[in-house]
Scaffold this active site. Structure first.
Site, short mmCIF file in Angstrom:
data_model
loop_
_atom_site.label_atom_id
_atom_site.label_comp_id
_atom_site.label_asym_id
_atom_site.label_seq_id
_atom_site.Cartn_x
_atom_site.Cartn_y
_atom_site.Cartn_z
N LYS A 24 -7.27 -4.28 -8.24
CA LYS A 24 -5.80 -4.40 -8.34
C LYS A 24 -5.20 -4.50 -6.94
CE LYS A 24 -3.16 -0.54 -8.80
NZ LYS A 24 -2.05 -0.39 -7.85
N ASN A 25 -5.65 -3.61 -6.03
CA ASN A 25 -5.00 -3.53 -4.72
C ASN A 25 -5.40 -4.64 -3.78
OD1 ASN A 25 -3.65 -1.40 -5.72
ND2 ASN A 25 -4.86 0.16 -4.67
N ARG A 111 6.46 -1.25 -7.51
CA ARG A 111 6.82 -0.83 -6.17
C ARG A 111 6.13 -1.65 -5.11
NH1 ARG A 111 7.17 1.32 -2.16
NH2 ARG A 111 5.14 1.36 -1.35
N CYS A 135 8.57 6.24 -5.99
CA CYS A 135 7.75 6.27 -7.20
C CYS A 135 7.25 7.70 -7.37
CB CYS A 135 6.61 5.28 -7.11
SG CYS A 135 5.28 5.93 -6.14
N ARG A 140 8.52 6.38 -1.07
CA ARG A 140 7.55 5.42 -0.52
C ARG A 140 8.27 4.65 0.59
NH1 ARG A 140 3.56 4.54 -4.36
NH2 ARG A 140 2.43 3.18 -2.94
N PRO A 141 8.40 5.25 1.79
CA PRO A 141 9.15 4.57 2.86
C PRO A 141 8.47 3.26 3.25
CG PRO A 141 7.97 6.48 3.71
CD PRO A 141 7.79 6.49 2.23
N ILE A 142 9.30 2.38 3.80
CA ILE A 142 8.75 1.10 4.30
C ILE A 142 9.18 0.89 5.75
CG2 ILE A 142 8.60 -0.05 2.05
CD1 ILE A 142 11.27 -1.41 2.69
N LEU A 144 7.65 1.35 8.50
CA LEU A 144 6.65 0.67 9.34
C LEU A 144 6.67 -0.85 9.09
CD1 LEU A 144 3.66 3.15 9.02
CD2 LEU A 144 5.48 3.11 10.73
N ASP A 325 -6.64 7.46 -3.84
CA ASP A 325 -6.55 7.02 -5.24
C ASP A 325 -7.61 7.66 -6.11
OD1 ASP A 325 -5.59 3.59 -4.42
OD2 ASP A 325 -4.49 5.49 -4.42
N ARG A 417 -1.26 -0.13 -15.72
CA ARG A 417 -0.94 -0.82 -14.46
C ARG A 417 -2.22 -1.09 -13.68
NH1 ARG A 417 2.62 2.46 -10.87
NH2 ARG A 417 1.79 0.84 -9.51
C1 EPZ Z 1 -1.62 1.13 -1.00
O1 EPZ Z 1 -0.30 1.64 -1.09
C2 EPZ Z 1 -2.17 1.13 -2.41
N1 EPZ Z 1 -1.35 0.26 -3.26
C3 EPZ Z 1 -2.16 2.56 -2.97
O2 EPZ Z 1 -2.76 2.51 -4.27
C4 EPZ Z 1 -3.03 3.42 -2.06
O3 EPZ Z 1 -2.97 4.76 -2.51
C5 EPZ Z 1 -2.50 3.36 -0.62
O4 EPZ Z 1 -2.45 1.96 -0.19
C6 EPZ Z 1 -3.36 4.13 0.36
O5 EPZ Z 1 -4.67 3.63 0.31
C7 EPZ Z 1 -1.55 -1.09 -3.20
O6 EPZ Z 1 -2.37 -1.58 -2.45
C8 EPZ Z 1 -0.72 -1.93 -4.12
P1 EPZ Z 1 0.30 3.00 2.63
P2 EPZ Z 1 0.70 1.57 0.20
O7 EPZ Z 1 1.37 2.09 3.15
O8 EPZ Z 1 0.51 0.29 0.89
C9 EPZ Z 1 3.34 6.27 4.27
C10 EPZ Z 1 -2.90 2.95 -6.58
O9 EPZ Z 1 -2.97 3.99 -7.26
N2 EPZ Z 1 4.11 5.12 4.77
O10 EPZ Z 1 -1.06 2.97 3.25
O11 EPZ Z 1 2.06 1.93 -0.29
C11 EPZ Z 1 3.36 6.31 2.74
O12 EPZ Z 1 4.52 7.00 2.30
C12 EPZ Z 1 -1.94 2.88 -5.41
O13 EPZ Z 1 -3.57 1.91 -6.79
C13 EPZ Z 1 5.22 5.35 5.58
O14 EPZ Z 1 5.55 6.50 5.88
O15 EPZ Z 1 0.11 2.77 1.06
C14 EPZ Z 1 2.11 7.07 2.42
O16 EPZ Z 1 2.36 8.46 2.55
C15 EPZ Z 1 -1.19 4.18 -5.22
N3 EPZ Z 1 5.95 4.28 6.03
C16 EPZ Z 1 1.14 6.64 3.52
O17 EPZ Z 1 1.95 6.09 4.57
C17 EPZ Z 1 5.61 2.99 5.72
O18 EPZ Z 1 6.30 2.04 6.17
C18 EPZ Z 1 0.14 5.58 3.09
O19 EPZ Z 1 0.90 4.49 2.62
C19 EPZ Z 1 4.48 2.77 4.89
C20 EPZ Z 1 3.74 3.84 4.44
#
Ligand code: EPZ
Length: 436
Positions: A24-25, A111, A135, A140-142, A144, A325, A417
């Site tokens: 999926k990811n 999301r 979520c 889920r901040p963005i 970065l 995950d 999902r």
């Molecule tokens: C991806 O989410 C995956 N989703 C998640 O899988 C997975 O848990 C995660 O990576 C970590 O491996 C998809 O690929 C669609 P991150 P993502 O940006 O990209 C913080 C599942 O169950 N952060 O690496 O959202 C964030 O809040 C899902 O399949 C910021 O603070 O993960 C989190 O605490 C759940 N600012 C941490 O970093 C930002 O701009 C990791 O987030 C971005 C992230």
């Protein structure tokens, strides 16, 4: 509308084989990346169509039947792509895609739609979308993502929850250091930098196998990317990307989920169509629990004839550490084990949503902040429980398989999902699972 439920009669040892689907990811960012094909972008001429229509056509194999994948296809269609799918093969023709808006509804449906931002900007130079809903896993901040795109010359205004982005002149070279190795931010920077002149370096990039899979697809489309799988990625923008045929990597989290099902039922499963080299940290936790774990080229055999032992400490880390995950699934298995395990969740703020539901089944789990202490119990008991997020839902299914009596899991749209018909896979190896 009350979503369907899973009725699970626990206590049966699972034995047999399960074919693992595409990840999926990985398929989500790859579907977003198909938007970049069939477009020429030069510093002089700006953005124009490629000569041939075929340049916009990508064929993606091993796309699992997941509601998140269908949502991504709806977003592509809303942007003007032709999208058809036959079984697990999706064909996308982005030749005529001009769209630059992702509707509020579509953004809230999934999301991770935020990964379309980099691709839409890369293709048409502007994008409007609503802030992705928080979520279940906490905010889920963005930040970065946005900070990096601004460094790449993108003008971003945020008002009333709407992001309005316009690509400016991209610097001929940009050197971006992420404060944490965010998967989504790494993907968005790759997607925005692949097309058009300029060298982009990402330091402290995410190293997940899904990043390498996205790079694999983009390179096959003509992109120039190196360093994928390491912490330093280099993307050299190219004037044109053409569609290609690509097969998505196996879903390592789906595989780990079925390993959990084998472990908690003292069963034996052969998982086919996996890539063991993505799963060392998962496999080692199951070995520590006392399971026999035997990886082959594209298979993993797991045997759990003995009762499960506790694991002193499980801590989630960015890849190649233990994946967040898999944490809820491993919590469910450790709930019925001998001894006490400590789980430390270092990635998400609120990822112990399975704990209160597992306690309803007799588990003894104390979760506080980022630490959960799991005192293994001899027996779990079926109970009516509720999924609150994708992987916590999967964890409840795993627990139900190892519980005495019937468990009813509701809100299983969360599970759909990330798992293609989980009840079919489990029933095929002896579980008593019905969707009602
Ligand atoms: C991806 O989410 C995956 N989703 C998640 O899988 C997975 O848990 C995660 O990576 C970590 O491996 C998809 O690929 C669609 P991150 P993502 O940006 O990209 C913080 C599942 O169950 N952060 O690496 O959202 C964030 O809040 C899902 O399949 C910021 O603070 O993960 C989190 O605490 C759940 N600012 C941490 O970093 C930002 O701009 C990791 O987030 C971005 C992230």
């Amino acid at each position: 509308m009350e979503s369907s439920k899973l009725l699970i009669e626990g206590g049966r040892r699972l034995t047999g084989e399960i074919q693992i689907h595409g990840a999926k990811n990985s398929v989500l960012p790859i579907l977003a990346a198909t938007l970049l094909c069939g477009r020429t972008k030069t510093r002089e001429a700006g953005i124009s169509r490629t000569k041939t229509r075929e340049a916009g056509i990508s064929t993606i194999h091993r796309c699992a039947g997941l509601s998140d994948a269908f949502a991504a296809m709806r977003i592509l269609r809303s942007l003007g792509c032709d999208v058809t799918h036959e079984g697990s093969t999706v064909t996308v023709n982005s030749a005529n895609a001009e769209g630059d808006i992702v509707s509020d509804g579509l953004m809230h449906e999934m999301r991770s739609s935020i990964v379309f931002l980099g691709a839409i900007l890369g293709r048409v130079g502007r994008c409007r979308l609503s802030f992705p809903g928080g979520c279940e896993l906490g905010p889920r901040p963005i930040d970065l993502h946005l900070e990096a795109l601004r460094r790449l010359g993108v003008k971003i205004t945020e008002d009333h929850g709407i992001l309005d982005c316009t690509a400016g002149a991209r610097p001929l070279s940009a050197d971006i250091t992420l404060s944490l190795p965010s998967v989504g931010a790494t993907e968005n920077i790759m997607l925005y930098s692949a097309l058009g002149a300029g060298e982009t370096v990402i330091r402290n990039a995410a190293r997940e196998p899904e990043i390498s899979d996205l790079a694999g697809y983009l390179i096959k489309c003509g992109a120039e990317i190196s360093g994928q799988g390491t912490s330093t990625l280099v993307i050299n923008g190219v004037p044109e990307l053409h569609g290609c045929e690509y097969s998505v990597m196996p879903d390592r989290i789906e595989a780990a989920t079925y390993m959990g099902a084998a472990a908690i039922t003292n069963g034996e499963l052969m998982l086919r169509g996996v890539r063991p080299s993505d799963m060392y940290s998962c496999m080692s936790v199951f070995s520590e629990m006392g399971c026999g774990v035997y990886p082959y080229d594209d298979k993993i055999f797991i045997s759990a004839r003995k009762p499960i032992s506790a694991v002193r400490t499980v801590r989630t880390m960015p890849y190649p550490g233990f994946p967040t995950d898999c944490q809820p699934i491993v919590m469910a298995v450790l709930a019925k084990s001998r001894g006490t395990s400590v789980i430390v969740e270092n990635i998400f703020e609120n990822r112990f949503m399975a704990a209160p539901e597992l306690r309803r089944m007799g588990a003894n789990i104390k979760a506080e902040g980022k630490v959960a202490v799991v005192e293994g119990v001899k027996k779990l008991y079926g109970a009516p429980v509720r999924a609150y997020d994708l992987r916590a839902g999967a964890a409840l299914v795993v627990a139900a398989l190892g519980a005495e009596g019937q468990t009813q899991v509701s809100n299983i749209h969360y599970i759909d999902r990330g798992y293609e018909s989980i009840e079919t896979a489990l029933s095929s190896v002896g579980a008593n699972v019905k969707r009602v």
